[in-house]
Design an enzyme around this catalytic site. Structure first.
Site, PDB file in Angstrom:
ATOM      1  N   PHE A 133       0.865  -1.190   0.000  1.00 12.58           N
ATOM      2  CA  PHE A 133       0.000   0.000   0.000  1.00 12.58           C
ATOM      3  C   PHE A 133       0.896   1.232   0.000  1.00 12.58           C
ATOM      4  O   PHE A 133       1.623   1.486   0.952  1.00 12.58           O
ATOM      5  CB  PHE A 133      -0.961   0.054   1.203  1.00 12.58           C
ATOM      6  CG  PHE A 133      -1.918   1.203   1.051  1.00 12.58           C
ATOM      7  CD1 PHE A 133      -3.083   1.063   0.307  1.00 12.58           C
ATOM      8  CD2 PHE A 133      -1.625   2.452   1.572  1.00 12.58           C
ATOM      9  CE1 PHE A 133      -3.944   2.143   0.101  1.00 12.58           C
ATOM     10  CE2 PHE A 133      -2.473   3.542   1.370  1.00 12.58           C
ATOM     11  CZ  PHE A 133      -3.639   3.377   0.636  1.00 12.58           C
ATOM     12  N   ASP A 218       9.468   2.867   1.819  1.00 11.45           N
ATOM     13  CA  ASP A 218       8.295   3.682   2.136  1.00 11.45           C
ATOM     14  C   ASP A 218       8.070   3.558   3.638  1.00 11.45           C
ATOM     15  O   ASP A 218       7.492   2.582   4.124  1.00 11.45           O
ATOM     16  CB  ASP A 218       7.081   3.189   1.342  1.00 11.45           C
ATOM     17  CG  ASP A 218       5.822   3.984   1.667  1.00 11.45           C
ATOM     18  OD1 ASP A 218       5.837   4.736   2.662  1.00 11.45           O
ATOM     19  OD2 ASP A 218       4.814   3.845   0.935  1.00 11.45           O
ATOM     20  N   LYS A 247       2.854  11.258   6.826  1.00 11.77           N
ATOM     21  CA  LYS A 247       2.026  11.091   8.027  1.00 11.77           C
ATOM     22  C   LYS A 247       2.547  11.861   9.246  1.00 11.77           C
ATOM     23  O   LYS A 247       2.301  13.039   9.361  1.00 11.77           O
ATOM     24  CB  LYS A 247       1.852   9.602   8.336  1.00 11.77           C
ATOM     25  CG  LYS A 247       1.027   8.866   7.247  1.00 11.77           C
ATOM     26  CD  LYS A 247       0.494   7.559   7.759  1.00 11.77           C
ATOM     27  CE  LYS A 247      -0.089   6.687   6.641  1.00 11.77           C
ATOM     28  NZ  LYS A 247      -1.399   7.067   6.195  1.00 11.77           N
TER      29      LYS A 247
HETATM   30  C1  LIG Z   1       3.034   2.927   3.557  1.00 12.66           C
HETATM   31  C2  LIG Z   1       2.144   4.015   3.028  1.00 12.66           C
HETATM   32  N1  LIG Z   1       2.518   4.691   1.934  1.00 12.66           N
HETATM   33  C3  LIG Z   1       1.768   5.677   1.425  1.00 12.66           C
HETATM   34  C4  LIG Z   1       0.563   6.027   2.002  1.00 12.66           C
HETATM   35  C5  LIG Z   1      -0.262   7.125   1.401  1.00 12.66           C
HETATM   36  O1  LIG Z   1      -0.270   8.253   2.211  1.00 12.66           O
HETATM   37  P1  LIG Z   1      -1.365   9.399   1.992  1.00 12.66           P
HETATM   38  O2  LIG Z   1      -2.673   8.825   2.448  1.00 12.66           O
HETATM   39  O3  LIG Z   1      -0.905  10.526   2.858  1.00 12.66           O
HETATM   40  O4  LIG Z   1      -1.367   9.724   0.545  1.00 12.66           O
HETATM   41  C6  LIG Z   1       0.134   5.341   3.143  1.00 12.66           C
HETATM   42  C7  LIG Z   1      -1.157   5.672   3.767  1.00 12.66           C
HETATM   43  O5  LIG Z   1      -1.728   4.922   4.524  1.00 12.66           O
HETATM   44  C8  LIG Z   1       0.938   4.311   3.665  1.00 12.66           C
HETATM   45  O6  LIG Z   1       0.574   3.624   4.748  1.00 12.66           O
END
Ligand SMILES: Cc1ncc(COP(=O)(O)O)c(C=O)c1O
Length: 400
Positions: A133, A218, A247
């Site tokens: 994700f 990530d 975040k």
């Molecule tokens: C590992 C990871 N990458 C990217 C994202 C995407 O972040 P955003 O919702 O701020 O676009 C999330 C969101 O849950 C995430 O958990």
């Protein structure tokens, strides 16, 4: 209030029926004055707690000075934020954006440009993981293996190779002469807090170095204290070529995301090739710099480390729990599907004053703000125990 929200907004979420009006620390209060322990923490955006006084003070002060300049000009908060974050990451430089998905998109662009400029690759591919994700943009959902996230949103962006998460061999097999990067979550959050086998991150690091491709971590959800270290990669003493952060970098106040990498990687981006009107704005920088300073103290990482055993030992002792995964203050909990769905468990937890979020059937995620106290975790676990053993499941329509 719920009816108004539901009738006038797209149903892209399925929220629990609670309307939050205020919050402090690890607790939120609804419009009727009922308090709940927040065990989701804005998907780890609120690592430092709701209304963290140090972050709020920095934001308030900045609100009265200047909030947005665009990157057409310099602002007096940018340098301190950029250098503080780069230093925290042990990297030469950062590239600021706003949301997590934007930062991941940026990482993909940087990797492709690096492959193009440095390696002469014109048809690049990036190795990504099953059950990943990384956000919701059209490119990112192109390589999602979750049908809800992926299906119906084509045509899809090419250039991604999906391999099994947790297998360094699978990555080794997928890398070819056109591979520019391997993109992974050090712990897969949305997939259910899946922790890869010990040694995996180190193997990926070695593989990326050997094969001359970028390792992109990530750490949007796993980073910034959540797992008991500044980054989840720290657990294996691994330093990726690029960190993707978001975040909690915004302190629960404003969206702040960033890449951190060395100059030989981020230096490939030249004026006009990438940007964002709000990325690196003074308010975001003031908040982000404060977050970096909080992390530099090590206090929050230590809290997550110390409370890990309270959370995990408590969870493992609960009847009806079939598996527990995670690290620090971040747990994926599988409940016996014959007892209830994850959603039903979360609804009953809500009735008992605990907010959590289900994912994939019978899994729930627990990720309280890192300011939570041991006795509050114990109390939340007692509520979960009552939900899993009690008659409430039957009342909620759960299978007895
Ligand atoms: C590992 C990871 N990458 C990217 C994202 C995407 O972040 P955003 O919702 O701020 O676009 C999330 C969101 O849950 C995430 O958990």
């Amino acid at each position: 209030m719920i009816e108004l929200a539901e009738s006038r907004s797209a149903h892209n979420y399925h929220p629990l029926p609670v309307v939050i009006a205020s919050a402090e620390g690890a607790w939120v209060t609804d419009v009727e004055g009922k308090r709940y322990l927040d065990c989701l923490a804005g998907y780890s955006s609120l690592n430092f707690g709701h209304g963290n006084p140090v972050i709020l003070a920095a934001a308030h002060a900045q609100l009265d000075r200047v909030t947005l300049t665009s990157r057409a000009f310099f602002n007096d908060r940018f340098g301190a934020f950029a250098s503080g974050l780069a230093e925290l990451c042990g990297k030469d430089m950062i590239l600021p954006m706003n949301t997590g998905a934007e930062a991941v998109e940026t990482a993909i662009k940087v990797a492709r440009k690096w492959g193009h400029d440095v390696k002469g690759i014109t048809d690049p591919n990036i190795v990504v993981m099953e059950d990943n994700f990384h956000g919701r943009t059209t490119t990112i959902v192109s390589f999602s293996t979750d049908p809800d996230a992926h299906d119906g949103f084509g045509p899809y962006t090419p250039g991604f190779r999906i391999v099994k998460y947790g297998s360094a061999e699978a990555i080794a097999d997928a890398i070819d002469e056109n591979t520019v990067a391997v993109l992974l979550e050090p712990i897969q959050g949305e997939a259910g807090v899946l922790v890869p086998p010990d040694g995996y991150l180190r193997q990926v690091r070695e593989l990326c170095t050997e094969r001359g491709v970028l390792m992109i971590a990530d750490e949007i959800q796993s980073g910034l204290g959540r797992t008991g270290d500044t980054f989840a990669c720290d657990h294996e003493n691994v330093v990726p070529d690029m960190y993707v952060l978001g975040k909690a970098l915004g302190g629960g106040v404003v969206p702040v995301s960033a890449l951190a990498a060395d100059a030989d990687v981020l230096g490939v981006i030249k004026p006009g090739q990438h940007g964002s009107t709000f990325g690196g704005n003074p308010l975001a920088c003031a908040v982000g710099e404060t977050v970096v300073n909080l992390l530099k103290s090590g206090e929050y990482q230590a809290r997550a480390r110390e409370l890990e055993s309270v959370l995990f030992e408590g969870l493992r002792a609960l009847p009806g729990v079939t598996a527990v995964r995670g690290r620090g203050l971040w747990a994926g909990v599988d409940v016996d599907p014959s007892l209830a769905t994850g959603r039903q468990v979360c609804e009953r937890l809500m009735a008992r004053g605990v907010l959590a979020k289900d994912t994939h059937g019978s899994t729930i995620r627990l990720a309280p703000p890192l300011v939570v106290e041991a006795r509050e975790i114990e109390w939340a676990l007692a509520q979960l125990g009552a939900v899993l053993t009690g008659s409430e499941l039957r009342a909620a329509g759960g299978r007895p």
